[in-house]
Design an enzyme around this catalytic site. Sequence first.
Site, PDB file in Angstrom:
ATOM      1  N   HIS A 195      44.939 -73.324 -58.525  1.00 19.16           N
ATOM      2  CA  HIS A 195      44.214 -71.525 -58.488  1.00 19.16           C
ATOM      3  C   HIS A 195      45.642 -70.799 -59.227  1.00 19.16           C
ATOM      4  O   HIS A 195      46.730 -71.357 -59.080  1.00 19.16           O
ATOM      5  CB  HIS A 195      43.799 -71.104 -57.529  1.00 19.16           C
ATOM      6  CG  HIS A 195      42.640 -71.531 -57.153  1.00 19.16           C
ATOM      7  ND1 HIS A 195      41.617 -70.905 -57.678  1.00 19.16           N
ATOM      8  CD2 HIS A 195      42.470 -72.614 -56.602  1.00 19.16           C
ATOM      9  CE1 HIS A 195      40.750 -71.118 -56.677  1.00 19.16           C
ATOM     10  NE2 HIS A 195      40.280 -72.886 -56.399  1.00 19.16           N
ATOM     11  N   GLU A 255      43.506 -67.833 -64.429  1.00 17.25           N
ATOM     12  CA  GLU A 255      44.253 -68.215 -64.047  1.00 17.25           C
ATOM     13  C   GLU A 255      44.546 -68.901 -64.503  1.00 17.25           C
ATOM     14  O   GLU A 255      44.351 -70.921 -64.034  1.00 17.25           O
ATOM     15  CB  GLU A 255      43.929 -68.244 -62.070  1.00 17.25           C
ATOM     16  CG  GLU A 255      43.621 -67.430 -61.371  1.00 17.25           C
ATOM     17  CD  GLU A 255      42.816 -67.752 -60.039  1.00 17.25           C
ATOM     18  OE1 GLU A 255      43.349 -69.477 -59.902  1.00 17.25           O
ATOM     19  OE2 GLU A 255      43.078 -66.998 -59.506  1.00 17.25           O
ATOM     20  N   HIS A 291      38.551 -69.895 -61.696  1.00 13.97           N
ATOM     21  CA  HIS A 291      38.920 -69.352 -62.327  1.00 13.97           C
ATOM     22  C   HIS A 291      39.548 -68.570 -63.334  1.00 13.97           C
ATOM     23  O   HIS A 291      40.478 -69.355 -63.640  1.00 13.97           O
ATOM     24  CB  HIS A 291      39.879 -67.938 -61.076  1.00 13.97           C
ATOM     25  CG  HIS A 291      38.761 -67.894 -59.874  1.00 13.97           C
ATOM     26  ND1 HIS A 291      40.006 -68.455 -58.497  1.00 13.97           N
ATOM     27  CD2 HIS A 291      38.060 -67.560 -59.252  1.00 13.97           C
ATOM     28  CE1 HIS A 291      39.271 -67.809 -57.759  1.00 13.97           C
ATOM     29  NE2 HIS A 291      37.584 -67.691 -57.707  1.00 13.97           N
ATOM     30  N   GLU A 314      48.008 -72.212 -54.615  1.00 17.12           N
ATOM     31  CA  GLU A 314      48.233 -71.701 -55.227  1.00 17.12           C
ATOM     32  C   GLU A 314      49.546 -71.450 -56.241  1.00 17.12           C
ATOM     33  O   GLU A 314      50.705 -71.672 -55.623  1.00 17.12           O
ATOM     34  CB  GLU A 314      48.170 -70.185 -54.401  1.00 17.12           C
ATOM     35  CG  GLU A 314      46.953 -70.395 -53.742  1.00 17.12           C
ATOM     36  CD  GLU A 314      45.493 -69.385 -54.482  1.00 17.12           C
ATOM     37  OE1 GLU A 314      45.959 -68.900 -55.234  1.00 17.12           O
ATOM     38  OE2 GLU A 314      44.596 -69.400 -53.274  1.00 17.12           O
TER      39      GLU A 314
END
EC number: 3.4.17.-
Length: 1001
Positions: free
Chosen positions: A460, A367, A364, A534
């Site tokens: 991420h 990010e 992504h 994350e």
Amino acid sequence: MSEDSEKEDYSDRTISDEDESDEDMFMKFVSEDLHRCALLTADSFGDPFFPRTTQILLEYQLGRWVPRLREPRDLYGVSSSGPLSPTRWPYHCEVIDEKVQHIDWTPSCPEPVYIPTGLETEPLYPDSKEATVVYLAEDAYKEPCFVYSRVGGNRTPLKQPVDYRDNTLMFEARFESGNLQKVVKVAEYEYQLTVRPDLFTNKHTQWYYFQVTNMRAGIVYRFTIVNFTKPASLYSRGMRPLFYSEKEAKAHHIGWQRIGDQIKYYRNNPGQDGRHYFSLTWTFQFPHNKDTCYFAHCYPYTYTNLQEYLSGINNDPVRSKFCKIRVLCHTLARNMVYILTITTPLKNSDSRKRKAVILTARVHPGETNSSWIMKGFLDYILGNSSDAQLLRDTFVFKVVPMLNPDGVIVGNYRCSLAGRDLNRNYTSLLKESFPSVWYTRNMVHRLMEKREVILYCDLHGHSRKENIFMYGCDGSDRSKTLYLQQRIFPLMLSKNCPDKFSFSACKFNVQKSKEGTGRVVMWKMGIRNSFTMEATFCGSTLGNKRGTHFSTKDLESMGYHFCDSLLDYCDPDRTKYYRCLKELEEMERHITLEKVFEDSDTPVIDITLDVESSSRGSDSSESIDSLTYLLKLTSQKKHLKTKKERNSTIASHQNARGQEVYDRGHLLQRHTQSNSDVKDTRPNEPDDYMVDYFRRQLPNQGLAHCKLRLPGSRHSPASASRVAGTTGTRHHTWLIFVFLVEMGKKIPLKGTDLYGNCFKVTSLQSPMGKQTSTWTEKTRIPTEDLHHNLKSKIKECISFQSKKTGINWTDDEKRSYKDKGIVQTQEILQYLLPIVHSTKNMQTTQIKQLFNPRTNFQIQHQLNPATCRNIKKYSTSWTAPRNHPFVIQGDVMANSSEWVQSKPHRSLESLSPLKGPKKNKHSQIWAIKNEDIKPLSSKWETASSSFGMDANVLKYKSLQAEETNQQSSKHTALHLTKNKDEQANKNDGQPTLYLKFQRES
């Protein structure tokens, strides 16, 4: 380069050798590129004497063409002899010539989050013709999809509607990773901004990164971004925008810093398409006049930053020996996707015994915090520390630092130039549309054929949660070994980094919407430890970093902690491993018990430690934009039912409901008839009734003379119906732990592990069909699966045959019995604690405390010390609205003078079949054991009940229990005697054993 490294080169050689320069891709730009680089391939000449190949380059020197071999730049990714690979843009994108660069800087102290004052305003900007457009990017939708790319994109300049003589701010975002679509000046010092959605989509507006010039110092400016799409954001939890000043960087060496006042994230007016958008507004005073400043959502990390970093590794004579940089594939825009192989080179066969670790990042593009974690990992693993050397000697690391360079270059937040989320297409067969994830999956598959892959981690960023955490994968088989082993590495990471990593936020479920993500695909391929890490865009809520933002150094430190945890996980000394495993077993035991007793209808096999939350700010967001050039999806027509079919369906439902009501009444009537002749074996006594409790059931356990004394009148035959009236519509299990110990010893029960070596935990089973004096004892070892124990505790009755009437139940009756749970069998009366008492001959204060919901339920018990050796666990069937265990609280004291005062707690009112929030009440039971002189006589003396029940037989013979009183005030439990002296005289100086049982939801 080692032999092993040569064999494990998974680069995309099929396309890397034919796309060296710009002219290879698009022949329409050949003349322009030839003029710039003066290079030509031998294949471009029509002379038959020249071989037709792309591996020979003709360089024009001194008026003639000089042939030379092409350098293997694509094969090795970066070359020390040449420049970096040029960045390619979609042909319509405008790009400025200025190169944006920022310094690395870390604030001396952590930057605190913003605390709202309550005075923040919510600007709303209706469409006004008086507003001035000060910035408008070129229309990004000239083509419905990506067509082709070129170096530098479209270089047509964009004129600003203002000049430097005006005080209006000037905006710019036509640089790498920049994102800004439109800026409108709504007031003298107030600007409305619109960020550009991901290319070839109409959503994913989260990332912003733009430049501001022509400002005045000391003026309060307001910036409002008006087209965010997420209802929840970390800006609502104190996150501040990032700010960078070039003058501050030159004068004070200060880089990116958190700024802003009056920060507010709110819902604004609906747009023209009817969708509701959300706005982010903040105010700020620039520190310098005529400065060049930048605002960003997170610390930028561009594709050029990555290439410069990899070039430094390749030019380092030390690091380049154990870090080989290759090209995994090319993207849609023909940008390179790099893959790094990091290991100590060995020429013998021992290198094949090394296990592999795979890391990927930046699937992504918005990010950016994932790239900073990746940078920290590479800095550590390529360092000269002894631990880094040990990791390189032990493992083979395969690293893909940037999976979506196209999206990073154009400033997308989530998608590639295909307009799709790459992290939903790891299962796709469209290699040309999603090359980076296709080749990554292929690389992992080929790697697993040669060596074991012990861990895969995809990095991420998260836009709605604080801290750093992981998503893992759980199997459907629920094997305890695998179930816990998948959680060991995240737990170790949380212990090594307690102020940043949150283990409680980790989730391990596999949802259907996540089946296309990297972690799920790799897990299904056979990688047991497959994770998504994350990292929040904001900061931490843990430890010393609580309430502060993460800096780039904080993110880079996670790379070090990742390596440190990997060493702990694979350490030959398994002390830390088994310590974490034991801690996970304790977590599972407590959390699973809580979930079992919160809802006993849920099967134990479906109860897990977590439920993965929707992570629309992470790897779990949906991207369902359809592209006609990718795959034509045929819409399926919904076939509607005819009127006759609909009427038939309605009639069948009505008949089913009617039959259900009839079956319920029929079953209840038969239940009443079948239990009408149940004899109560408990004796009647004049002043108080004595219950021969466990005498018949446990004759060999030293409980033959164990009786339960309840204050009140004589036991009436209606007690059975009263007790039955307290049962609900669900079947539950009450666990009663009876501790048989030698008198005179004090056993600390608080914190005691019932599965440890200090107790012998057994289960008692009675043969079905006839009364017997013997019991079958089954001893379970502590290491057995907890789920097996839980399943045995909540299993339903295996006998559907009435013991008294001899009537066999039909299949429909059995099914209704399971669904409705309205049958009370004779076995319940054998083990059921009598809880309905009479208030006759009681004091007024005792009656008040009797009906007080806060009053504790006390039991006094006499046992034979001759047989007090083992701990037994008895399971009795109970039908209550909620299923709660008895939890031991306090110590077992063998001193009659020590009275344990009860703590105010919720009563046993949850036993009543009430609905609503009253089902979650708490209760506790005190068991007080008095030793008598007679060796074979023992008594259970029970104090006043903590509540009163009134059972009524309603229409259709349904039972309903009503709670007679619900007082909320706090009271202490009734003592069995008026004072301690009377109790001592009553017990004749014998020691007293106190057992306190507490039932919690």
